[in-house]
Design a protein around this motif. Structure first.
Motif, short mmCIF file in Angstrom:
data_model
loop_
_atom_site.label_atom_id
_atom_site.label_comp_id
_atom_site.label_asym_id
_atom_site.label_seq_id
_atom_site.Cartn_x
_atom_site.Cartn_y
_atom_site.Cartn_z
N LEU A 71 114.18 -4.06 -35.66
CA LEU A 71 115.04 -3.11 -35.67
C LEU A 71 116.37 -3.80 -34.83
O LEU A 71 117.61 -3.65 -35.30
N GLY A 72 116.27 -4.54 -33.87
CA GLY A 72 117.63 -5.57 -33.44
C GLY A 72 118.20 -6.00 -34.33
O GLY A 72 119.44 -6.11 -34.30
N ARG A 73 117.50 -6.95 -35.28
CA ARG A 73 118.13 -7.70 -36.36
C ARG A 73 118.86 -6.75 -37.36
O ARG A 73 119.79 -6.99 -37.61
N ALA A 74 118.48 -5.57 -37.64
CA ALA A 74 119.21 -4.56 -38.33
C ALA A 74 120.53 -4.24 -37.45
O ALA A 74 121.44 -4.09 -38.15
N HIS A 75 120.32 -3.99 -36.24
CA HIS A 75 121.46 -3.28 -35.40
C HIS A 75 122.50 -4.36 -35.39
O HIS A 75 123.77 -4.10 -35.58
N GLN A 76 122.06 -5.86 -35.27
CA GLN A 76 123.06 -6.80 -35.46
C GLN A 76 123.87 -6.99 -36.55
O GLN A 76 124.87 -7.57 -36.71
N ARG A 77 123.10 -6.63 -37.51
CA ARG A 77 123.74 -6.55 -39.16
C ARG A 77 124.77 -5.47 -39.13
O ARG A 77 125.44 -5.22 -40.21
#
Length: 498
Positions: A109-115
Motif C-alpha cells: 500500500l505504501g508503494r501505491a501511495h508513493q506513486r
C-alpha cells in the motif's frame, strides 16, 4: 478455469490464455458479476485498465488488456500466483502469520501511495497473498484516484463507491472531510482487525447503519475480543481505526515500521512489549488538518436547532451570514455527522448570480440530489417512496416533474394540469410544493435543506420559503440559509421579508 473470488459485484478467476506468440500463459480475469452490468461497473474495469502504466508488478496485479468476448467485457490481469486474502479469513490468524502478511500488505500500500494513488477500496478481496505472505499484490483499482485529496459528496450510502464494511468515515461523504491516502489506512485497519480476530469490527444490517458505525461507534479493541492478541498489535489496529484522519497513522510506511518492530520482538523474545506508536510515521508532504477551529459555538447553535426540529417537528429557519470565503458552508456541512444517526435527510442548492431570472432553479437543484438518491435504491426500497409521492401529489404531479425532471423516473408520466389564473396557479404550486417537501420531511427522517448564497435569490423562491415557514402543514423541516452580509443591505428583499 478456477474461480478465486466472487461477490455481488464481480467475479475474479484464474485461467490460461494464448498470447500473441502462441504460448498458453496463466492470467487472472475480472468480469462484472451481472449478466447485464451497470455502467459504473464497466467504468471501473476501464479505469483500472487505464492505470496499467502506473501499476507495478512488484506491488500490484498489472492489467494486460480489456477485452470483450461472448458479449461480456472483461479485464485480463497478470497472474502473480497466490489467492485473495478473503479466502483465508473467517478464523483468527496466528499472530506471527498475521504480522508477516500485514507487513507485506502495508508495504504494498505504501508503494501505491508513493506513486500518488489513493486506492479507495482496500479490502481482503483486493489483496492477493502467497502462502507465507512473502509476496503481496494489490488489485481492484477500479475507483482509485490520482488526486492527493478529494471530497466525497454526501450521496446516499447505496451509491457511494467503495465497500461499506471497510469504508473510512470521510469516504461516506458524511464527515465534512476530504478523502486522501489516510482513508486507505482506515480500510487497512478494518482488514487487519478481521485477519486477527476472524470478525469485522462492526456488523450492520443496512447501508445507513454501516455509515453510522464508521462515523459514531467505537470498535471493541482486538485484544478484548481475544486475550492472546498482543496489546501492542491491538493498539496499532485501533490507531488505524481512528475516526479522524489526523489521529490515524499518516503513512503506510509508519504502520510497516511498527509491525516490523512487533515481528522482531516476537521472533527474538516470543512476546511483544508495548512501545510508543508512530515514531517513524512522517508524512512526505504537508497535510493541513481539516478540523474546524473556533467554531464550536456556531456548530452547537446549528445542532441544537436541528435537535428541536427532530423533537418538536416545528420547522425552523437558521441563517448564517458573513463575508465570502469565511467558512459559512463548512459550518453547515458539519451537520452531516448528526444527520446520519436519526436517518435525517440533507439537500442543498446554491443560488447563482446569473440565474436570478429562473424561478426555483436552486430548489430544483437541491431536490435533484434527493431524487437521484431514491433512484439508486432497490425496487423494494423504492416502492414506498413511489407510493408516498404519487399519493401526496395526486393529479398535480406534473408541477413537480417540471421542477425536478428525474421525478418522472419514479412516478411515471403525469396528466397535464389545469390552466389557472396566475395568482391561483402560484397558490396551487406552493401547496403542491409543500406536499412534495412533506414526503421528505417526516418524523422518521427530518429534512435539513441548505440554500447557499441567498444574496442572489429570486423573488419566487423567497415567496415560497415564506409560505413553507408560515404554514402549519409542513413539519420536521430545518431550513438553513447562508448569505454574504456585505451584499445584503436593509433594502434587500430577504431583509424586508425577515
Amino acid at each position: 478455469m478456477e474461480v478465486l473470488w466472487e461477490d455481488g459485484d464481480r467475479v475474479f478467476h484464474r485461467e490460461r490464455r494464448r498470447s500473441a506468440d502462441g504460448k498458453w500463459n496463466p492470467v487472472l480475469v475480472v468480469l462484472p458479476a451481472l449478466e447485464h452490468p451497470t455502467l459504473s461497473s464497466l467504468e471501473r474495469l476501464d479505469h483500472e485498465y487505464g492505470l496499467k502504466d502506473e501499476l507495478d508488478s512488484a506491488w500490484a496485479v498489472r492489467p494486460l488488456e480489456l477485452v470483450r468476448e461472448g458479449g461480456r467485457t472483461m479485464l485480463v490481469l497478470e497472474d502473480p500466483g497466490g489467492e485473495p486474502l478473503a479466502r483465508r479469513l473467517g478464523t483468527a490468524m496466528e499472530p506471527e502469520l498475521f504480522l508477516r502478511l500485514a507487513i507485506g500488505i502495508a508495504a504494498a500500500l505504501g508503494r501505491a501511495h508513493q506513486r500518488g494513488l489513493v486506492h479507495k477500496d482496500i479490502k481482503p478481496a483486493n489483496i492477493l497473498v502467497t502462502g507465507s505472505g512473502a509476496e503481496v499484490r494489490l488489485t481492484g483499482f477500479g475507483i482509485a484516484s490520482r488526486l492527493s485529496r478529494e471530497r466525497q459528496a454526501p450521496e446516499p450510502p447505496e451509491v457511494v463507491a467503495g465497500t461499506l464494511a471497510y469504508m473510512a468515515p470521510e469516504q461516506t461523504g458524511r464527515m465534512n472531510r476530504s478523502i486522501d491516502a489516510r482513508s486507505d489506512l482506515y480500510a487497512l485497519g478494518v482488514t487487519f482487525y478481521q485477519m486477527l480476530t476472524g470478525v469485522l469490527p462492526f456488523t450492520a444490517a443496512d447501508p445507513m447503519e454501516w455509515v453510522h458505525c464508521h462515523i459514531a461507534r467505537q470498535p471493541v479493541p482486538p485484544t478484548e475480543r481475544l486475550k492472546e492478541i498482543p496489546a501492542a498489535v491491538s493498539a496499532i489496529i485501533m490507531k488505524l481505526l481512528a475516526k479522524t484522519a489526523e489521529e490515524r497513522y499518516q503513512t503506510a510506511g509508519g504502520v510497516e515500521r511498527d509491525l516490523r518492530r512487533c515481528l522482531d520482538q516476537w521472533e527474538t523474545e516470543g512476546r511483544i512489549g508495548e512501545f510508543p506508536l508512530g515514531e517513524y510515521d512522517t508524512p512526505g508532504r504537508l497535510l493541513i488538518p481539516e478540523k474546524l477551529y473556533g467554531r464550536e459555538r456556531e456548530i452547537e447553535i446549528l445542532l441544537a436547532a436541528f435537535e428541536r426540529v427532530v423533537t418538536s417537528g416545528t420547522p425552523e429557519l437558521v441563517l448564517v451570514s458573513g463575508y465570502s470565503g469565511i467558512g459559512k458552508s463548512a459550518i453547515v456541512h458539519e451537520l452531516h455527522k448528526v444527520l446520519v444517526t436519526p436517518r435525517g435527510l440533507f439537500a442543498s442548492g446554491k443560488f447563482d448570480q446569473y440565474k436570478r431570472d429562473i424561478p426555483y432553479a436552486t430548489l430544483a437543484q437541491a431536490f435533484q440530489s434527493l431524487i437521484r438518491g431514491l433512484l439508486a435504491k432497490s425496487e423494494a426500497d423504492l416502492a414506498p417512496w413511489r407510493e408516498a409521492l404519487s399519493e401526496t401529489l395526486g393529479p398535480n404531479g406534473q408541477l413537480m416533474v417540471d421542477l425536478v425532471h428525474e421525478l418522472k423516473l419514479i412516478i411515471g408520466d403525469q396528466p397535464p394540469v389545469a390552466e389557472l389564473p396566475p395568482q391561483d396557479a402560484q397558490r396551487r404550486f406552493q401547496l403542491i410544493f409543500r406536499r412534495f417537501i412533506s414526503v421528505f420531511a417526516r418524523p422518521e427522517h427530518p429534512l435539513a435543506l441548505f440554500l447557499d448564497d441567498l444574496q442572489w435569490l429570486d423573488a419566487a423562491t423567497l415567496d415560497l420559503l415564506e409560505d413553507l415557514l408560515t404554514r402549519s402543514d409542513v413539519q420536521h423541516l430545518m431550513l438553513i440559509g447562508a448569505y454574504r452580509d456585505n451584499e445584503v443591505t436593509a433594502a434587500h428583499p430577504l431583509m424586508r421579508k425577515l
